[in-house]
Design a protein around this motif. Structure first.
Motif, PDB file in Angstrom:
ATOM      1  N   GLU A   1       0.836  -1.213   0.000  1.00  0.00           N
ATOM      2  CA  GLU A   1       0.000   0.000   0.000  1.00  0.00           C
ATOM      3  C   GLU A   1       0.866   1.257   0.000  1.00  0.00           C
ATOM      4  O   GLU A   1       0.595   2.217  -0.725  1.00  0.00           O
TER       5      GLU A   1
ATOM      6  N   HIS B   1       0.961   4.113  -2.933  1.00  0.00           N
ATOM      7  CA  HIS B   1       0.549   5.496  -2.662  1.00  0.00           C
ATOM      8  C   HIS B   1       1.704   6.496  -2.650  1.00  0.00           C
ATOM      9  O   HIS B   1       1.495   7.673  -2.912  1.00  0.00           O
ATOM     10  N   TYR B   2       2.903   6.040  -2.297  1.00  0.00           N
ATOM     11  CA  TYR B   2       4.043   6.951  -2.147  1.00  0.00           C
ATOM     12  C   TYR B   2       5.288   6.450  -2.887  1.00  0.00           C
ATOM     13  O   TYR B   2       6.382   6.444  -2.322  1.00  0.00           O
TER      14      TYR B   2
END
Length: 166
Positions: A7, A11-12
């Motif tokens: 995740e 996302h990053y």
């Protein structure tokens, strides 16, 4: 959320740095993370003993043992001190011992493997310094996150991770 690191990478992707996939899980906590405190020591865990005796405040202790396999830099007594003092986890670029006892503790522990020999206590090493783990540079105060997928760091806390670890 069962798999935190995928995740975070989704996302990053531009904010995370991955450790090489060489670490194994040993602690009773499957997902952990927090602000990094760094130690570099070789076959002497005196600074580890000092660090885990301090309030951990949900931080992660990163021990750079140079990948050496002759001595364990963490055992059950120091791991229990870390639990008692509120550390979120410990990542060892080296080896640990007392793996069955550590597996039952509420702390995240990742290391290269296990070896039964304890270290010498000579007070050697460095604390709160930049370390390089397999090409991944880590500074004191960075944020480190770990789960079954591996270990990663970021320059600052990642909001998705902070919600999951709490």
């Amino acid at each position: 959320m069962l798999d935190l690191l995928p995740e975070l990478c989704d996302h990053y992707p531009q904010h995370v740095r991955l450790f090489p996939p060489i670490f194994k899980r040993f602690g009773g906590r499957n997902i952990f993370g927090g602000e990094v405190v760094t130690i570099r020591c070789f076959e002497d865990n005196s600074l580890v003993r000092t660090a885990v005796a301090e309030p951990g405040l949900g931080k992660v202790l990163l021990i750079d043992g140079g990948g050496m396999s002759r001595r364990a830099l963490l055992g059950d007594m120091l791991a229990q001190k870390a639990v008692d003092n509120g550390w979120s986890g410990i990542v060892v670029f080296g080896y640990i011992r007392d793996v069955n006892a550590i597996a039952a503790m509420d702390i995240g522990v990742m290391a290269l493997g296990a070896v039964p020999m304890k270290t010498d206590k000579r007070g050697l090493g460095d604390r709160d310094i930049e370390v390089n783990i397999g090409g991944c540079v880590v500074h004191p105060g960075d944020s480190l996150y770990a789960d079954a997928n591996g270990v990663l760091v970021a320059d600052e806390p990642l909001s998705i991770a902070q919600q999951e670890i709490k």
